[in-house]
Design a protein around this motif. Structure first.
Motif, PDB file in Angstrom:
ATOM      1  N   SER A 180       0.871  -1.067   0.026  1.00 57.00           N
ATOM      2  CA  SER A 180       0.063   0.112  -0.006  1.00 57.00           C
ATOM      3  C   SER A 180       0.897   1.284  -0.092  1.00 57.00           C
ATOM      4  CB  SER A 180      -0.914   0.162   1.141  1.00 57.00           C
ATOM      5  OG  SER A 180      -0.474  -0.251   2.315  1.00 57.00           O
ATOM      6  N   THR A 181       2.180   1.160   0.153  1.00 58.29           N
ATOM      7  CA  THR A 181       2.935   2.612   0.192  1.00 58.29           C
ATOM      8  C   THR A 181       4.239   1.952  -0.724  1.00 58.29           C
ATOM      9  OG1 THR A 181       4.346   1.583   2.141  1.00 58.29           O
ATOM     10  CG2 THR A 181       2.322   2.933   2.456  1.00 58.29           C
ATOM     11  N   LEU A 182       5.017   3.081  -0.898  1.00 58.48           N
ATOM     12  CA  LEU A 182       6.209   2.917  -1.661  1.00 58.48           C
ATOM     13  C   LEU A 182       7.138   2.228  -0.846  1.00 58.48           C
ATOM     14  CD1 LEU A 182       8.055   3.580  -4.218  1.00 58.48           C
ATOM     15  CD2 LEU A 182       8.806   5.578  -2.958  1.00 58.48           C
ATOM     16  N   SER A 183       7.386   2.299   0.453  1.00 58.06           N
ATOM     17  CA  SER A 183       8.196   1.539   1.150  1.00 58.06           C
ATOM     18  C   SER A 183       7.864  -0.068   1.187  1.00 58.06           C
ATOM     19  CB  SER A 183       8.329   2.297   2.624  1.00 58.06           C
ATOM     20  OG  SER A 183       7.535   1.559   3.453  1.00 58.06           O
ATOM     21  N   GLU A 184       6.440  -0.139   1.248  1.00 55.20           N
ATOM     22  CA  GLU A 184       6.437  -1.682   1.111  1.00 55.20           C
ATOM     23  C   GLU A 184       6.765  -2.056  -0.263  1.00 55.20           C
ATOM     24  OE1 GLU A 184       2.453  -1.367   4.074  1.00 55.20           O
ATOM     25  OE2 GLU A 184       2.226  -2.122   2.058  1.00 55.20           O
ATOM     26  N   LEU A 185       6.557  -1.534  -1.317  1.00 52.67           N
ATOM     27  CA  LEU A 185       6.956  -1.891  -2.570  1.00 52.67           C
ATOM     28  C   LEU A 185       8.537  -2.157  -2.812  1.00 52.67           C
ATOM     29  CD1 LEU A 185       6.757  -2.394  -5.749  1.00 52.67           C
ATOM     30  CD2 LEU A 185       7.126   0.054  -6.014  1.00 52.67           C
ATOM     31  N   ASN A 215      10.254  -3.074  -0.090  1.00 52.12           N
ATOM     32  CA  ASN A 215      10.610  -4.363   0.749  1.00 52.12           C
ATOM     33  C   ASN A 215       9.807  -5.497   0.431  1.00 52.12           C
ATOM     34  OD1 ASN A 215      12.354  -3.863   2.882  1.00 52.12           O
ATOM     35  ND2 ASN A 215      10.946  -1.985   3.066  1.00 52.12           N
ATOM     36  N   VAL A 216       9.251  -5.838  -0.814  1.00 56.04           N
ATOM     37  CA  VAL A 216       8.107  -6.481  -1.082  1.00 56.04           C
ATOM     38  C   VAL A 216       8.489  -8.163  -0.987  1.00 56.04           C
ATOM     39  CG1 VAL A 216       8.347  -6.609  -3.717  1.00 56.04           C
ATOM     40  CG2 VAL A 216       6.178  -6.983  -2.751  1.00 56.04           C
ATOM     41  N   ASN A 217       7.664  -8.644  -0.167  1.00 59.83           N
ATOM     42  CA  ASN A 217       8.177 -10.023  -0.089  1.00 59.83           C
ATOM     43  C   ASN A 217       7.302 -11.035  -0.661  1.00 59.83           C
ATOM     44  OD1 ASN A 217      10.066 -10.549   1.504  1.00 59.83           O
ATOM     45  ND2 ASN A 217       9.215  -9.768   3.628  1.00 59.83           N
ATOM     46  N   SER A 218       6.036 -10.473  -1.209  1.00 57.14           N
ATOM     47  CA  SER A 218       5.107 -11.513  -2.079  1.00 57.14           C
ATOM     48  C   SER A 218       5.779 -11.613  -3.319  1.00 57.14           C
ATOM     49  CB  SER A 218       3.690 -10.902  -1.774  1.00 57.14           C
ATOM     50  OG  SER A 218       3.760  -9.513  -2.531  1.00 57.14           O
ATOM     51  N   LEU A 219       5.071 -12.617  -4.226  1.00 54.62           N
ATOM     52  CA  LEU A 219       5.537 -12.656  -5.701  1.00 54.62           C
ATOM     53  C   LEU A 219       4.880 -11.623  -6.365  1.00 54.62           C
ATOM     54  CD1 LEU A 219       5.373 -16.594  -5.647  1.00 54.62           C
ATOM     55  CD2 LEU A 219       7.190 -15.207  -5.809  1.00 54.62           C
ATOM     56  N   GLY A 220       3.347 -11.354  -6.074  1.00 53.32           N
ATOM     57  CA  GLY A 220       2.588 -10.400  -6.863  1.00 53.32           C
ATOM     58  C   GLY A 220       2.757  -8.997  -6.194  1.00 53.32           C
ATOM     59  N   PHE A 221       2.306  -7.792  -6.837  1.00 52.76           N
ATOM     60  CA  PHE A 221       2.199  -6.620  -6.079  1.00 52.76           C
ATOM     61  C   PHE A 221       1.613  -5.634  -7.009  1.00 52.76           C
ATOM     62  CE2 PHE A 221       6.555  -7.184  -7.357  1.00 52.76           C
ATOM     63  CZ  PHE A 221       6.694  -6.035  -8.344  1.00 52.76           C
ATOM     64  N   ARG A 222       1.513  -6.022  -8.446  1.00 52.67           N
ATOM     65  CA  ARG A 222       1.200  -4.874  -9.208  1.00 52.67           C
ATOM     66  C   ARG A 222      -0.329  -4.981  -9.562  1.00 52.67           C
ATOM     67  NH1 ARG A 222       5.477  -3.852 -13.183  1.00 52.67           N
ATOM     68  NH2 ARG A 222       4.183  -3.649 -14.598  1.00 52.67           N
ATOM     69  N   GLY A 223      -1.033  -5.868  -8.966  1.00 53.38           N
ATOM     70  CA  GLY A 223      -2.410  -5.885  -9.227  1.00 53.38           C
ATOM     71  C   GLY A 223      -3.132  -5.922 -10.413  1.00 53.38           C
ATOM     72  N   GLU A 224      -2.394  -6.454 -11.400  1.00 55.68           N
ATOM     73  CA  GLU A 224      -2.855  -6.461 -12.648  1.00 55.68           C
ATOM     74  C   GLU A 224      -3.199  -7.889 -13.222  1.00 55.68           C
ATOM     75  OE1 GLU A 224      -0.203  -3.871 -15.111  1.00 55.68           O
ATOM     76  OE2 GLU A 224       1.512  -5.154 -14.445  1.00 55.68           O
ATOM     77  N   ALA A 225      -2.816  -8.826 -12.557  1.00 56.51           N
ATOM     78  CA  ALA A 225      -2.947  -9.978 -13.303  1.00 56.51           C
ATOM     79  C   ALA A 225      -4.247 -10.402 -13.542  1.00 56.51           C
ATOM     80  CB  ALA A 225      -2.114 -11.194 -12.386  1.00 56.51           C
ATOM     81  N   LEU A 226      -5.084 -10.602 -12.339  1.00 56.82           N
ATOM     82  CA  LEU A 226      -6.542 -10.862 -12.536  1.00 56.82           C
ATOM     83  C   LEU A 226      -7.371 -10.082 -13.655  1.00 56.82           C
ATOM     84  CD1 LEU A 226      -7.607 -12.184  -9.008  1.00 56.82           C
ATOM     85  CD2 LEU A 226      -6.507 -13.457 -10.964  1.00 56.82           C
ATOM     86  N   PRO A 227      -7.299  -8.924 -13.776  1.00 55.08           N
ATOM     87  CA  PRO A 227      -8.076  -8.076 -14.700  1.00 55.08           C
ATOM     88  C   PRO A 227      -7.777  -8.273 -16.090  1.00 55.08           C
ATOM     89  CG  PRO A 227      -6.836  -6.734 -13.101  1.00 55.08           C
ATOM     90  CD  PRO A 227      -6.880  -8.082 -12.383  1.00 55.08           C
ATOM     91  N   SER A 228      -6.159  -8.555 -16.120  1.00 59.78           N
ATOM     92  CA  SER A 228      -5.632  -8.882 -17.371  1.00 59.78           C
ATOM     93  C   SER A 228      -6.148 -10.104 -17.867  1.00 59.78           C
ATOM     94  CB  SER A 228      -4.371  -8.531 -17.372  1.00 59.78           C
ATOM     95  OG  SER A 228      -3.614  -7.657 -16.994  1.00 59.78           O
ATOM     96  N   ILE A 229      -5.925 -10.979 -17.080  1.00 59.32           N
ATOM     97  CA  ILE A 229      -6.657 -12.467 -17.674  1.00 59.32           C
ATOM     98  C   ILE A 229      -8.060 -12.356 -17.892  1.00 59.32           C
ATOM     99  CG2 ILE A 229      -6.594 -14.833 -17.027  1.00 59.32           C
ATOM    100  CD1 ILE A 229      -4.268 -14.391 -15.003  1.00 59.32           C
ATOM    101  N   ALA A 230      -8.677 -11.775 -16.990  1.00 58.29           N
ATOM    102  CA  ALA A 230     -10.155 -11.799 -17.288  1.00 58.29           C
ATOM    103  C   ALA A 230     -10.525 -10.871 -18.403  1.00 58.29           C
ATOM    104  CB  ALA A 230     -10.972 -11.368 -15.936  1.00 58.29           C
ATOM    105  N   ASP A 235      15.689  -4.920  -6.889  1.00 56.48           N
ATOM    106  CA  ASP A 235      14.383  -4.121  -7.479  1.00 56.48           C
ATOM    107  C   ASP A 235      13.729  -5.396  -8.552  1.00 56.48           C
ATOM    108  OD1 ASP A 235      12.593  -2.701  -8.291  1.00 56.48           O
ATOM    109  OD2 ASP A 235      13.900  -1.063  -9.258  1.00 56.48           O
ATOM    110  N   VAL A 236      12.402  -5.881  -7.779  1.00 63.33           N
ATOM    111  CA  VAL A 236      11.726  -6.741  -8.652  1.00 63.33           C
ATOM    112  C   VAL A 236      10.539  -6.227  -9.486  1.00 63.33           C
ATOM    113  CG1 VAL A 236      12.008  -8.704  -7.151  1.00 63.33           C
ATOM    114  CG2 VAL A 236      10.089  -7.165  -6.703  1.00 63.33           C
ATOM    115  N   ASN A 237      10.528  -4.769  -9.714  1.00 61.63           N
ATOM    116  CA  ASN A 237       9.431  -3.951 -10.312  1.00 61.63           C
ATOM    117  C   ASN A 237      10.071  -3.541 -11.831  1.00 61.63           C
ATOM    118  OD1 ASN A 237       7.275  -3.095 -11.032  1.00 61.63           O
ATOM    119  ND2 ASN A 237       7.442  -1.210  -9.678  1.00 61.63           N
ATOM    120  N   VAL A 238      10.767  -4.348 -12.395  1.00 62.38           N
ATOM    121  CA  VAL A 238      11.449  -4.025 -13.655  1.00 62.38           C
ATOM    122  C   VAL A 238      10.729  -4.576 -14.893  1.00 62.38           C
ATOM    123  CG1 VAL A 238      13.557  -3.118 -12.579  1.00 62.38           C
ATOM    124  CG2 VAL A 238      13.425  -5.444 -13.428  1.00 62.38           C
TER     125      VAL A 238
END
Ligand code: ADP
Ligand code: MG
Length: 617
Positions: A81-86, A88-103, A298-301
């Motif tokens: 929910s914040t930049l600092s969480e991004l 430090n991200v530990n989860s595999l997902g975080f971009r919130g786009e997989a489900l809407p894209s697939i759907a 950085d995993v967000n590339v």
């Protein structure tokens, strides 16, 4: 056309272009969501290579009825929910786009239940148009069904390959994910038939079993266990021995913080580590895990998050290269588990631990110590770390074990019997030389065959490297300087790089346009063909000097040189010389392979010899 905002559905379909390349990308996103939801069991069911149906069922924490619609909206995530969480991200997902894209590019259905609700709820979404929330019969976790992928984007549907190809991609992906999380059970079903079942693997044995299932049973047997730690990084896993090389890079698995990664920097570090030991044109096999502070990477590339960027890339490179290089150095007789004999040893002696075990712990070493101790008692001079001078190249009189002294020991008779119940040196004692090429030796469990040139080449190479990098390369002045004819370019090179040449242990003057005068060479080479050696050295050097600093190619030069400093085929060796070579192999790092990655020795135990003669049947 005037500028206008794109409708949501189109935005999602565009995003799907990046996230969903093919059915296996859908499988990846959905399994990753299941893992992020804390699932312990994931079932993947595929029909028609995923073109018809992809169904993923998990037993994770689920989504509440109020949130199911939200999960299908773009940029909606429960993971950050914040930049600092991004950062430090530990989860595999975080971009919130997989489900809407697939759907947006399929006929999609999600059912889910959370512990606090009485029953599950489900929602369909066709081509991005959400339906109503309805009750569902699902008992646990989340079930997602993706039908008719790309049904509304016909141009993309055309790019799909055959059912078999698409399924193979999915299978490979499931393999990768299964290697990333041993604690999760996976089941893969193809057109109604279970094709892979992997129960959770918690113990080391279960993990190796899963790896064996995924990488073939030989891999674990033919690999070294790696475990390394620095202040903020940890590397562990399995690296294939250099002799277990492959014709393709199809068994290379690397995970960073549980995420599968294909990264150039990592690929380079691993290749460098193997460079010294891998046969030319072959590929190594490995399953490796790197854990590090999420802030350092950085995993967000990348939309599919399969690439990363390191904050301190050279430190990561050095850590990997250094650690793996060292781990691979233990492939010498007695530290590897090439044969049944060594397998037994390794179970007791902890050699399977590879890099982490010290040689002193092994019973081979205990035996060797015992042997040297005995020799001391017999009044022989022995050094702490016995090194012989069987080649005669070492002109310095050796205060250590002399060949004569070794000969007096009559090793094949006296040391055949295990001392204090141990097994004798790993490579045993020489019996004979075969056709001037192979040494035949006998150890406690059978016959050892050594390719003497290949083995000696490795020993010379390692010795050169150790002496050079330890700034301890011993030089020998030649009684009669040797004239060498070279090209003008090579002569120029030799002249301009006098200092580097000195460092390599040579003393070379220029006599004329095409002539060099060699006054001194490294001790190892005093008995070699010096003309050939210098010519090869300069030729090799010329190919490197244009693009790179010569220092960087030193090891390659040594590899070329080692060939010259090594016993040639058809040279007769005495029994003590052969024994000294065997002992040197045991002491030399990486001596299971020659400089080109070919094996230097093989072992045939009594059982396999007996079976050749149908003995005991
Ligand atoms: P992201 O994974 O990047 O957050 P997704 O579009 O893949 O985005 O998923 C959106 C949200 O839906 C997730 O943040 C998560 O809260 C929820 N979700 C998706 N799949 C599952 C699942 N299998 N189990 C529980 N929650 C899920
Ligand atoms: Mg996701």
């Amino acid at each position: 056309m005037s500028i206008q905002r794109l409708p949501d559905i189109l935005v999602n379909q565009i995003a799907a272009g990046e996230v969903v390349e093919r059915p296996s990308s859908v499988v990846k996103e959905l399994i990753e969501n299941a893992i992020d939801a804390g699932a312990t069991q994931v079932q993947i069911s595929i029909n028609d290579g995923g073109k018809k149906l992809i169904q993923i069922k998990d037993d994770g924490k689920g989504i509440s009825s109020e949130q199911i619609g939200l999960a299908l909206e773009r940029h909606a995530t429960s993971k950050i929910s914040t930049l600092s969480e991004l950062e430090n991200v530990n989860s595999l997902g975080f971009r919130g786009e997989a489900l809407p894209s697939i759907a947006s590019i399929s006929r999609f259905k999600i059912s889910s239940i959370v512990a606090s609700q009485e029953h599950a709820w489900q929602m369909t979404c066709f081509g991005g148009n959400m339906g109503e929330l309805e009750p569902s019969a699902l008992q646990k976790g989340t079930l997602i069904e993706v039908r008719d992928l790309f049904y509304n984007t016909p141009a993309r549907r055309k790019f799909l390959k055959t059912e078999r190809t698409e399924f193979n991609h999915i299978d490979e992906l499931v393999k990768r994910i299964a290697l990333s999380r041993f604690d999760i059970a996976f089941e893969l079903i193809k057109d109604g038939k279970t094709v892979r079942t992997m129960p959770a693997a918690l113990s080391e044995i279960q993990k190796e079993k899963r790896i064996g299932l995924l990488c073939g049973p030989n891999f674990v047997e033919q690999s070294l266990r790696v475990e390394l730690e620095s202040s903020d990084m940890k590397l562990y896993g399995w690296v294939g021995k250099p002799t277990y090389s492959r014709s393709q890079a199809d068994q290379q698995y690397f995970f960073i913080n549980g995420r599968m990664i294909k990264d150039r920097l990592i690929g380079h570090a691993v290749r460098q580590a193997y460079r010294d030991v891998l046969y030319h044109g072959r590929f190594s096999a490995f399953v490796l895990y790197l854990d590090m502070n999420p802030q350092s990477v950085d995993v967000n590339v990348h939309p599919a998050k399969s690439e990363v960027r390191f904050r301190e890339s050279s430190r990561v490179h050095d850590f990997l290269f250094g650690g793996l290089h060292k781990a691979l150095a233990v492939t010498s007789p007695g530290t590897s588990s090439t044969t049944e004999f060594f397998d037994q040893q390794s179970n007791e002696g902890g050699m399977q631990n590879g890099a982490t075990s010290t040689p002193e712990q092994s019973s081979n070493q205990a035996y060797t110590n015992n042997l040297w101790h005995q020799q001391k008692e017999m009044g022989l001079h022995v050094s702490e770390r016995p090194q012989s001078s069987y080649t005669g190249f070492d002109n310095k009189p050796s205060p250590e074990l002399s060949l004569d002294a070794l000969a007096q020991l009559k090793p094949t008779q006296e040391f055949n019997e295990p001392v204090d119940g141990s097994q004798g040196p790993p490579l045993g004692f020489a019996i004979a030389q075969l056709h001037g090429i192979y040494i035949l030796a006998q150890n406690s469990s059978g016959l050892i065959i050594v390719d003497m040139h290949a083995a000696h080449e490795r020993i010379t190479y390692e010795r050169l490297k150790t002496q050079y990098w330890g700034q301890n390369l011993q030089q020998q002045k030649l009684l009669v300087p040797v004239v060498v004819n070279v090209s003008e370019k090579e002569a120029n090179l030799a002249e301009s790089k006098e200092d580097s040449i000195k460092k390599l242990g040579f003393d070379i003057d220029r006599m004329s346009t095409h002539e060099l005068l060699v006054r001194a060479v490294p001790v190892i080479f005093t008995q070699s063909d010096i003309q050939a050696l210098v010519m090869d050295l300069l030729a090799e050097w010329c190919t490197h000097s244009d693009s790179r600093k010569i220092e960087e190619s030193t090891n390659e030069l040594f590899s070329t040189m080692a060939c010259h400093g090594s016993v040639r085929a058809n040279r007769l060796l005495s029994i003590p010389e052969m024994n000294a070579l065997l002992r040197d192999m045991e002491q030399t790092e990486r001596s299971d392979q020659c400089n080109h990655g070919r094996p230097t020795w093989v072992h045939m135990n009594m059982k396999s010899l007996d079976s050749l003669f149908l003995r005991g049947r």
